[in-house]
Design an enzyme around this catalytic site. Structure first.
Site, mmCIF file in Angstrom:
data_model
loop_
_atom_site.group_PDB
_atom_site.id
_atom_site.type_symbol
_atom_site.label_atom_id
_atom_site.label_comp_id
_atom_site.label_asym_id
_atom_site.label_seq_id
_atom_site.Cartn_x
_atom_site.Cartn_y
_atom_site.Cartn_z
ATOM 1 N N LYS A 136 29.555 -7.980 -46.859
ATOM 2 C CA LYS A 136 30.629 -8.279 -45.515
ATOM 3 C C LYS A 136 30.578 -7.344 -44.738
ATOM 4 C CE LYS A 136 33.223 -12.553 -47.579
ATOM 5 N NZ LYS A 136 32.283 -13.439 -47.070
ATOM 6 N N PHE A 174 35.128 -16.733 -57.021
ATOM 7 C CA PHE A 174 34.005 -16.957 -56.082
ATOM 8 C C PHE A 174 33.201 -15.873 -56.105
ATOM 9 C CE2 PHE A 174 31.349 -17.123 -52.249
ATOM 10 C CZ PHE A 174 30.855 -18.626 -52.159
ATOM 11 N N ASP A 190 34.180 -7.514 -58.060
ATOM 12 C CA ASP A 190 33.324 -7.897 -56.998
ATOM 13 C C ASP A 190 34.356 -7.999 -55.700
ATOM 14 O OD1 ASP A 190 32.273 -9.453 -54.855
ATOM 15 O OD2 ASP A 190 31.995 -11.249 -55.918
HETATM 16 C C1 LIG Z 1 34.084 -12.105 -53.599
HETATM 17 C C2 LIG Z 1 32.853 -12.518 -53.162
HETATM 18 N N1 LIG Z 1 31.506 -12.330 -53.632
HETATM 19 C C3 LIG Z 1 30.462 -12.899 -53.080
HETATM 20 C C4 LIG Z 1 30.525 -13.556 -51.861
HETATM 21 C C5 LIG Z 1 29.122 -13.766 -51.399
HETATM 22 O O1 LIG Z 1 28.960 -13.271 -50.321
HETATM 23 P P1 LIG Z 1 27.629 -13.648 -49.299
HETATM 24 O O2 LIG Z 1 28.102 -14.840 -48.442
HETATM 25 O O3 LIG Z 1 27.540 -12.452 -48.350
HETATM 26 O O4 LIG Z 1 26.610 -13.982 -50.183
HETATM 27 C C6 LIG Z 1 31.731 -14.054 -51.243
HETATM 28 C C7 LIG Z 1 31.687 -14.430 -49.914
HETATM 29 O O5 LIG Z 1 32.521 -15.148 -49.321
HETATM 30 C C8 LIG Z 1 32.688 -13.474 -51.770
HETATM 31 O O6 LIG Z 1 34.067 -13.772 -51.239
#
Ligand SMILES: Cc1ncc(COP(=O)(O)O)c(C=O)c1O
Length: 387
Positions: free
Chosen positions: A246, A132, A217
């Site tokens: 986050k 994700f 990520d």
């Molecule tokens: C690993 C990862 N990358 C990207 C995102 C996307 O972040 P945002 O919701 O701030 O766009 C998330 C959100 O849960 C995530 O867990």
């Protein structure tokens, strides 16, 4: 609409599957609803709340900064942005010293994809099944689950997905047309699966062999969550690009794409964000990083998370397939759907999250009082044991 007809109540564009509970106040790991009932947030608002809700150091920093300089065009510099960038990069390996600031996790991933494509002149992005990375068109193209992608195709071309932790599949997929390998060190939304050391080591080795870039990520795993300040420290694999968001600014929207001088030197493109790196977010970020380091929250996450997983491992095996995770990112994989269990936990005053249909995810604030965490684990034992 005729002026004398009552207007329907406004509603969120994407409504949740059931009427949401309303909260009016929060402190640490606690949230209160309008009736004054307290809930313990074992989901830290999807991982934003490593420091809990309204941490006093973050609140104070925001108040001071808002009165002094709330916003400023990113074309100008301001001491608080410099301070934030210095503070963040001082916590990272020396090669990761170039930072692009934005406002969310998905933006930090979009930037990583764009930087990699422009720096390599290649298009292919290798991501992982169950991964994700966000929901805007570029990051969504790297995101795996059908439910998130459905209705939005065609997505951005050039993305392929390999099974997570499959070294051979990764090796075969990455070639000299690959711009980027994009991975989570622990898959969060995808069910809480930590990478094996061999998988991340191969990702590093193969990208170096082929001239591709490696992005990790850490939007969910960063800033102490997994028992290290950055999860990649556990594997000793330093990426070319690191995405953060986050909890980075203690609850104020922020995204950061950290990269190397070498990548920046090869990037001949244009990328920008109007609000990225606002003085407000940077002030909150300085305060949040200070608290995280000073209060040794990564060590705390390691200690509390290890003890919690040991305890949860005693849940009845006829109900629970596996308990896994790192630090305070914990997944309880059930043999049945998790939604009813989450509802019963909520009735008992504990808010937890799913990670797919059968995984109960715990990502509490790293500052959660030990009593609250213990009570949460007891509630899970009751709900899962009797459910
Ligand atoms: C690993 C990862 N990358 C990207 C995102 C996307 O972040 P945002 O919701 O701030 O766009 C998330 C959100 O849960 C995530 O867990």
């Amino acid at each position: 609409m005729s002026p004398d007809l009552p207007r329907p109540a406004p509603a969120a564009f994407v409504a949740p599957s059931r009427p949401p509970r309303t909260f009016v106040r929060g402190e640490g790991a606690s949230l209160w609803d309008a009736s004054g009932r307290r809930f313990v947030d074992l989901g830290a608002s999807h991982g934003v709340g490593n420091l809990g809700i309204s941490h006093p150091a973050v609140v104070q920093a925001i108040q001071r900064q808002a009165a002094e300089l709330l916003y400023l065009s990113t074309g100008y510099d301001t001491p608080v942005r410099t301070e934030f960038l210095e503070r963040l990069t001082s916590l990272l390996p020396p090669s990761l010293d170039r930072v692009f600031l934005s406002n969310s996790g998905t933006e930090s991933v979009e930037a990583a994809i764009k930087f990699a494509r422009a720096a390599t002149g290649r298009a292919k992005v290798v991501a992982a099944m169950r991964g994700f990375h966000g929901r805007t068109m570029g990051s969504l193209s790297a995101t795996w689950r059908k439910e998130f992608r459905e209705g939005f195709e065609p997505l951005v071309p050039g993305f392929v997905h390999v099974p997570y932790n499959d070294v051979d599949a990764l090796r075969a997929a990455v070639d000299d047309t690959t711009a980027l390998v994009l991975l989570e060190p622990v898959q969060g939304e995808g069910g809480v699966h930590p990478a094996t050391p061999e998988f991340l080591a191969e990702a590093r080795r193969r990208t170096e062999e082929t001239g591709a870039l490696l992005a990790l990520d850490e939007v969910q795993t960063g800033l102490g969550r997994t028992g290290r300040l950055f999860a990649f420290e556990r594997w000793g694999v330093v990426p070319d690009l690191l995405t953060l968001a986050k909890s980075l600014a203690g609850g104020v929207p922020i995204g950061a794409t950290v990269t190397t001088e070498a990548v920046q030197a090869r990037f001949h493109g244009s990328h920008h964000s109007t609000f990225g790196g606002s003085p407000l977010a940077c002030a909150a970020g300085v305060a949040a990083l200070d608290v995280t380091v000073r209060e040794r929250l990564a060590e705390r996450a390691d200690r509390l998370g290890t003890a919690a997983r040991e305890r949860l491992a005693r849940l009845p095996p006829e109900k629970v397939r596996e308990v896994r995770g790192l630090g305070l990112l914990i997944g309880i994989e059930m043999r049945e759907r998790v939604a009813p269990h989450l509802l019963r936990l909520e009735e008992k005053g504990f808010l937890a999250l799913p990670a797919g249909p059968t995984v109960l995810r715990l990502i509490p604030p790293l500052v959660i009082p030990e009593d609250d965490l213990r009570a949460g684990l007891e509630a899970i034992e009751e709900v899962v044991g009797n459910g």
